[in-house]
Enzyme design. Sequence first.
Site, short mmCIF file in Angstrom:
data_model
loop_
_atom_site.label_atom_id
_atom_site.label_comp_id
_atom_site.label_asym_id
_atom_site.label_seq_id
_atom_site.Cartn_x
_atom_site.Cartn_y
_atom_site.Cartn_z
N ASP A 160 3.30 -34.55 20.33
CA ASP A 160 4.08 -33.46 18.79
C ASP A 160 3.35 -32.86 18.26
O ASP A 160 2.40 -33.22 17.48
CB ASP A 160 5.05 -34.69 18.49
CG ASP A 160 5.83 -34.37 17.85
OD1 ASP A 160 5.52 -33.29 17.02
OD2 ASP A 160 6.56 -35.04 16.90
N SER B 73 13.32 -37.16 13.96
CA SER B 73 13.32 -35.32 13.28
C SER B 73 13.37 -35.38 11.50
O SER B 73 12.73 -35.99 11.23
CB SER B 73 13.42 -35.09 14.21
OG SER B 73 13.93 -33.44 13.74
#
Lengths: 616, 373
Positions: B288, B190
Amino acid sequence: MKRDHNHLQPNPDPSSLRGAPSTGKAKVWDEESAQQDCGMDELLAVLGYKVKTSDMAEVAQKLEQLEEVMCNVQDDGISHLASETVHYNPSDLSTWLESMLSELNPPSTFDPFGAAGTAAAALDDSFLVPAESSTLTTLDFDNINRKHQKSGQQIFEEASCSDYDLKAIPGKAIYSQKTQPQTHDSSSSSTPTNVKSEKRFKSTSGPPSPSDIFPPPPPPAAASYGIPTASTRPVVLVDSQENGIRLVHALMACAEAVQQNNLNLAEALVKQIGFLAISQAGAMRKVATYFAEALARRIYRFYPQNPLDHSFSDVLHMHFYETCPYLKFAHFTANQAILEAFEGKKRVHVIDFSMNQGMQWPALMQALALRVGGPPAFRLTGFGPPSHDNSDHLQEVGCKLAQFAKKIHVEFEYRGFVANSLADLDASMLDLRPSEVEAVAVNSVFELHKLLARPGAIDKVFSVVKQMKPELVTIVEQEANHNGPVFLDRFTESLHFYSTLFDSLEGSVSSQDKVMSEVYLGKQICNVVACEGVDRIERHESLTQWRNRLSTAGFSPVHLGSNAFKQASMLLALFAGGDGYGVEENNGCLMLGWHNRPLITTSAWKLTNKTTAISQ
Amino acid sequence: MGRSKEVNLNECKMVVPLNTWVLISNFKLAYNLLRRPDGTFNRHLAEFLDRKVPANANLVDGVFSFDVLIDRGTSLLSRIYRPATAEEPQPNIAELEKPVTAEVVPVIIFFHGGSFAHSSANSAIYDTLCRRLVRLCKAVVVSVNYRRAPENRYPCAYDDGWTALKWVNSRPWLQSQKDSKVHIYLAGDSSGGNIAHHVALRAIESGIDVLGNILLNPMFGGQERTESEKRLDGKYFVTLRDRDWYWRAYLPEGEDRDHPACNPFGPNGRSLEGIKFPKSLVVVAGLDLIQDWQLAYVEGLKKAGQEVKLLYMEQATIGFYLLPSSNHFHTVTDEISKFVSSDSIKTIGERIMQCIGPLLCVDYVCLFKCFLG
């Protein structure tokens, strides 16, 4: 008191370190094994969450429900949940989710703080008031605050925390406690002061109501699920200088020589350490010097005098209190828990095993004075060791507190007990009143570990505490294992612990305070390293070990919540060099650490089973 | 609102194991409490809720750890994870920084995720992940406790990453025996993946060798709303709204998402053509919502002639690597292991060939000559 000279090892504790560090076979971390730790999902347990495999679907459902509700309440409701609600023990997912669901349903029109309005909002981000009496040390918040603003410290929260004015802690818990029925009227508002020999006796008007208000006992030892039970050795290296490393090596080598009873070698090494230490700067030099001195005492059998001259140790204690946040954190977090436990009680009694100069109590008394609905009658029983000069210092402390109580209009009663050891205590000495009449809290800050020096002492004290039928027992202890059976292990552990502690003092402003604090800690180092048997009283143990002792003795955890956490964090920010300090939540306990290394822990406890407390 | 939400939750639950779903949903809801509409962050509650673990100098499953204060001025801590080795079966608490003994020891500098605002090096989820990396890659892992937004905006996280890189590079005890150099990899998930990219850029500019970048679901973005963002908004734990919040918290005030920190190959980005950028392993989760940006990042590297391997995990959601309860997890860990060890293997192979190869050729020729008389 008869002195016991047989140098017995402390009671073996199954969870204490056994000599050499573990070989890493800790099953808790093993993902592949099919072993079920009380049905907990292992993968989540490793990540810090306790969820039973059989409860997983239910927890999932609660998450879905919560999401649904959070969507519906929008920003206001979420903000309430984030800033007003007190959260407890996030590791227990199921209970945490449940508590949030019940906060958001019933409908948001019900606001327990509603009447208080702005007062509640103001109370939310607030602190304890410092002692107003000039005889007790006060925190100079203005100066500290100014320093911090200069260094451009970020304030995370908004305007509400820009006031460092101290107000009472609201102490409104998410689990509302049932209030006890009143059996008598509160007394006159005058504040008679009573010390030592005088007793204030209240007669109850009518028979006490049946004691059926006690909540059902929670499942015992719930705290141990999912927490790694293998011994943990947290280390933070704050100084990677070449000389520093050599110094540590020399200290370890010397300790090893002592362990092996090779005293000639040990003597040679301890002299070498002296030379190496001089070339160091800062914390490491001081720590090394204290450890070297302690080793020398052990080698030459020139043991330190025990106990200390009381007035001197008081002075040291106070400087330590001022220099660094450890004692303040301890008092603050313990007081928060006590305040919550005393909610709704009209008469309260604090039994303090660690009286010293009574610095913990003005803040609690102030908070009680500002309580919605008025203060309870406050009784304080303090314990302390005898003073050498036969002065009744406990009496003096009591007088000061009585004066303070009078100023803030809190009915106050005090009694001081002098005792060499807490194990000399008997419940019958205390003039305990029925628990429906007077709620009791027992408080111990850095005192319990001393009892581990004599076999049976801790158990005796636990049983006496149970007889007091306390609402709450608050315990603050060093977060370290300095009580293992092997000398070298104790040496190593304490070397790291005190190095970290000394490092945290480096940033403090007043050099006078710093030196005194170092002397204060130096005496502890000397005790850990040079003493044995009943003289070795600094027998610190870790939270895991205390949890085992307490649950075996019949106590269950009471969780400290996010409000205490937040305010403790804000308190820390006020200390010069404060950046390194941090608060951590650990299954309902709060730990204060320096650069992520936990150093002291506050925990709170209640009786697992109140009704059987009478039996010894 | 009600019905489509139900569908989302049900679909979501079907693609991840239940305990993973519980873990990530818990984070999602807790994080919702922490982000305030005005851009401030409830740091106290965040720290209270975060499950943390202390360092542990005792061996646990072959790994021990300790914290190091790298920079006092910024209170920059890193947690070092080391494997037990044949030469060092038990860590000595007085010698935690004992020199590594192997010919080649990969040192992975790890940047935890949390969208620049959440988590720490001592968060339980990242402590666990780092320990896995140690065992997987036989590496030393250095997990950097970088400063977080919104209290510390760009470029603080990159500065801290850079400080950590310099520190690692200058540790004699981390040098591989083979060439007395520190074999550095940068890794992160991330926001950590984003940090790894930017720290690698700085490394090149300063001549520090980085052998490879490992980016797990790296956090990138841009002003434009991409197809994947529109399609997956709110479906698998993440919403565009929260993504926007985090960028607003990290980027300098007034900047938009085409800032190069967020969009390195966007209108304000720069080409990496001709630059000796480390090889990259980029893992993208098919569920995602920011995957279009991650894929664009991979394209950007390829176009600049950089070596990059993309691992596209179709049915994976964010955070899939936090629990080893899915196939995705094992595929990714295998790839990471290969990525890091390929240097070692090449090295050993090369050395063998260097020593023995010419000898073998000479022997045959000799023999042949002898044979022929």
